[in-house]
Every structure is written in C-alpha cells, then in structure tokens.
Write a protein that holds these residues in place. Structure first.
Motif, PDB file in Angstrom:
ATOM      1  N   TYR A   7       0.885  -1.167   0.000  1.00  0.00           N
ATOM      2  CA  TYR A   7       0.000   0.000   0.000  1.00  0.00           C
ATOM      3  C   TYR A   7       0.920   1.213   0.000  1.00  0.00           C
ATOM      4  O   TYR A   7       1.747   1.358   0.903  1.00  0.00           O
ATOM      5  CB  TYR A   7      -0.858   0.056   1.272  1.00  0.00           C
ATOM      6  N   LEU A   8       0.806   2.073  -0.994  1.00  0.00           N
ATOM      7  CA  LEU A   8       1.648   3.265  -1.044  1.00  0.00           C
ATOM      8  C   LEU A   8       1.130   4.287  -0.035  1.00  0.00           C
ATOM      9  O   LEU A   8      -0.076   4.507   0.061  1.00  0.00           O
ATOM     10  CB  LEU A   8       1.644   3.870  -2.446  1.00  0.00           C
ATOM     11  N   ALA A   9       2.048   4.902   0.687  1.00  0.00           N
ATOM     12  CA  ALA A   9       1.662   5.921   1.667  1.00  0.00           C
ATOM     13  C   ALA A   9       1.388   7.259   0.984  1.00  0.00           C
ATOM     14  O   ALA A   9       0.622   8.068   1.489  1.00  0.00           O
ATOM     15  CB  ALA A   9       2.750   6.077   2.723  1.00  0.00           C
ATOM     16  N   GLU A  10       2.030   7.490  -0.168  1.00  0.00           N
ATOM     17  CA  GLU A  10       1.861   8.743  -0.921  1.00  0.00           C
ATOM     18  C   GLU A  10       1.396   8.381  -2.331  1.00  0.00           C
ATOM     19  O   GLU A  10       2.086   7.644  -3.043  1.00  0.00           O
ATOM     20  CB  GLU A  10       3.175   9.525  -0.948  1.00  0.00           C
ATOM     21  N   MET A  11       0.236   8.924  -2.715  1.00  0.00           N
ATOM     22  CA  MET A  11      -0.374   8.589  -3.997  1.00  0.00           C
ATOM     23  C   MET A  11       0.528   8.915  -5.189  1.00  0.00           C
ATOM     24  O   MET A  11       0.499   8.214  -6.209  1.00  0.00           O
ATOM     25  CB  MET A  11      -1.698   9.347  -4.133  1.00  0.00           C
ATOM     26  N   ALA A  12       1.340   9.943  -5.083  1.00  0.00           N
ATOM     27  CA  ALA A  12       2.155  10.382  -6.218  1.00  0.00           C
ATOM     28  C   ALA A  12       3.481   9.628  -6.344  1.00  0.00           C
ATOM     29  O   ALA A  12       4.253   9.886  -7.256  1.00  0.00           O
ATOM     30  CB  ALA A  12       2.414  11.889  -6.111  1.00  0.00           C
ATOM     31  N   GLU A  13       3.757   8.671  -5.435  1.00  0.00           N
ATOM     32  CA  GLU A  13       5.010   7.902  -5.483  1.00  0.00           C
ATOM     33  C   GLU A  13       4.814   6.585  -6.219  1.00  0.00           C
ATOM     34  O   GLU A  13       3.746   5.978  -6.133  1.00  0.00           O
ATOM     35  CB  GLU A  13       5.495   7.606  -4.055  1.00  0.00           C
ATOM     36  N   PRO A  14       5.866   6.101  -6.908  1.00  0.00           N
ATOM     37  CA  PRO A  14       5.754   4.801  -7.585  1.00  0.00           C
ATOM     38  C   PRO A  14       5.922   3.643  -6.596  1.00  0.00           C
ATOM     39  O   PRO A  14       6.505   3.811  -5.531  1.00  0.00           O
ATOM     40  CB  PRO A  14       6.911   4.834  -8.588  1.00  0.00           C
ATOM     41  N   PRO A  15       5.435   2.463  -6.973  1.00  0.00           N
ATOM     42  CA  PRO A  15       5.613   1.285  -6.112  1.00  0.00           C
ATOM     43  C   PRO A  15       7.026   0.728  -6.233  1.00  0.00           C
ATOM     44  O   PRO A  15       7.805   1.160  -7.079  1.00  0.00           O
ATOM     45  CB  PRO A  15       4.596   0.301  -6.677  1.00  0.00           C
ATOM     46  N   ASN A  16       7.315  -0.278  -5.408  1.00  0.00           N
ATOM     47  CA  ASN A  16       8.599  -0.982  -5.464  1.00  0.00           C
ATOM     48  C   ASN A  16       8.463  -2.098  -6.511  1.00  0.00           C
ATOM     49  O   ASN A  16       8.025  -3.203  -6.199  1.00  0.00           O
ATOM     50  CB  ASN A  16       8.935  -1.542  -4.079  1.00  0.00           C
ATOM     51  N   PHE A  17       8.816  -1.771  -7.752  1.00  0.00           N
ATOM     52  CA  PHE A  17       8.667  -2.724  -8.857  1.00  0.00           C
ATOM     53  C   PHE A  17       9.454  -4.007  -8.614  1.00  0.00           C
ATOM     54  O   PHE A  17       8.947  -5.102  -8.834  1.00  0.00           O
ATOM     55  CB  PHE A  17       9.141  -2.098 -10.179  1.00  0.00           C
ATOM     56  N   GLU A  18      10.701  -3.868  -8.176  1.00  0.00           N
ATOM     57  CA  GLU A  18      11.568  -5.030  -8.007  1.00  0.00           C
ATOM     58  C   GLU A  18      10.988  -6.004  -6.987  1.00  0.00           C
ATOM     59  O   GLU A  18      10.983  -7.210  -7.202  1.00  0.00           O
ATOM     60  CB  GLU A  18      12.986  -4.603  -7.591  1.00  0.00           C
ATOM     61  N   ALA A  19      10.488  -5.485  -5.863  1.00  0.00           N
ATOM     62  CA  ALA A  19       9.928  -6.358  -4.822  1.00  0.00           C
ATOM     63  C   ALA A  19       8.684  -7.082  -5.333  1.00  0.00           C
ATOM     64  O   ALA A  19       8.488  -8.268  -5.053  1.00  0.00           O
ATOM     65  CB  ALA A  19       9.601  -5.548  -3.566  1.00  0.00           C
ATOM     66  N   ALA A  20       7.847  -6.388  -6.092  1.00  0.00           N
ATOM     67  CA  ALA A  20       6.628  -7.005  -6.626  1.00  0.00           C
ATOM     68  C   ALA A  20       6.975  -8.113  -7.624  1.00  0.00           C
ATOM     69  O   ALA A  20       6.409  -9.211  -7.561  1.00  0.00           O
ATOM     70  CB  ALA A  20       5.745  -5.947  -7.280  1.00  0.00           C
ATOM     71  N   ILE A  21       7.899  -7.848  -8.529  1.00  0.00           N
ATOM     72  CA  ILE A  21       8.301  -8.847  -9.522  1.00  0.00           C
ATOM     73  C   ILE A  21       8.963 -10.038  -8.834  1.00  0.00           C
ATOM     74  O   ILE A  21       8.719 -11.196  -9.191  1.00  0.00           O
ATOM     75  CB  ILE A  21       9.239  -8.221 -10.589  1.00  0.00           C
TER      76      ILE A  21
END
Length: 172
Positions: A151-165
C-alpha cells in the motif's frame, strides 16, 4: 458499512481516507467484480489457477500511473503464461482502451472499478475523497492467497517494482 482508515495515505502531503480493510500477506484474496469493457464483467475466479499481480492505479492518464503500467507491461513478457498482470483503476473502460492503444500496452489486462468500486472497498484502497483507487500492488498465488502487498503511503510515489516482480518469481 465499510471500515474507514485515516492517516494511512496522502496525496502530495494532504491526508486521504481509505475505505475497506488493510489486507496482509497470508490473507485470502477477496473476490471482486470489475469491468473489462462496458458490458463484460470479470471476477477473481476468471483468473483461477494463475498467479496474479494486481497493479492498482488512481488513473492511467497521470504520469506515475502511466509509468507503472508500462513497466509491468514490459515485465510481463518474462514472467510466462502462468502469470497475469491486472491493472485496476476507476477509469472508464473506454479511457483504458484508448490509453493502452496509445501507449502500446498489450500484455497487461486493464480492468475498471468505475461502476461499483467493489475492488477498492474489498482491497482497502478506495479513496473516500476522490472515489479513485489508491496506488497499491497485490500478488496473489494460484490458490487465491495473497503473498505480497504494498500500500503506497503517498499517492504520487511509484511502487517498489523489483519487490513485486520478485514476489511473483518466488511463486513460479
């Protein structure tokens, strides 16, 4: 009445209220109904037996959401046939189709939460102030158990792509 969670997210520093539960790894994935187009609805069971990476974005027509969806579209090619990447937003299905065509995005499945917000409420990402879904990532195994959540704490920030993949690759 759905639960409201205050103080867990912001948009450019302004606090947002999220509606729905905070899901965690190990939880069963809640069912949802989303629109593939104006007439076609899909549910979690439509992706039964597949590993699902659900990339949630507020709107494809914003820079971070655009970049997030393009990145997962690129990653999709290397993940194989047993993985489906779903991009969920409250954009109308017409807007999603137009965006995908213009962006050349052809490997992720865009699904719209515009009609009922059932996904946003079930996954705890519906933004009360905007009726949009908060940026987040869910990885769900072939047995519909959540194995990764961001869950992103700030709407304008990108997610952690590497962790998700990486979370997806651990299920392959």
């Amino acid at each position: 009445m759905s639960q409201e969670r205050s103080g867990v997210a912001t948009f450019k520093g302004s606090p947002l209220t999220l509606i729905g539960p905070e899901l965690k790894a190990g939880d069963p994935a809640p069912n949802f109904t989303l629109n593939k187009d104006l007439l076609t609805e899909v549910t979690l069971s439509d992706y039964a037996g597949k590993i699902k990476l659900i990339s949630v974005v507020p709107s494809l027509d914003t820079g971070v959401c655009d970049a997030q969806t393009r990145r997962f579209n690129e990653e999709a090619a290397s993940l194989g046939e047993n993985v489906v990447i779903l991009t969920v937003s409250a954009d109308l299905p017409f807007a999603q189709a137009r965006w995908c065509g213009a962006a050349g995005v052809d490997k992720v499945v865009t699904l719209s939460d515009y009609k009922t917000n059932s996904f946003g409420q079930a996954y705890g990402v519906l933004i009360k102030e905007f009726a949009l879904d908060m940026r987040s990532i869910f990885v769900i195994d072939a047995n519909d158990k959540i194995t990764y959540v961001e869950y992103l704490a700030e709407m304008a920030e990108p997610p952690n792509f590497e962790a998700a993949i990486q979370a997806v690759k651990e299920l392959l």
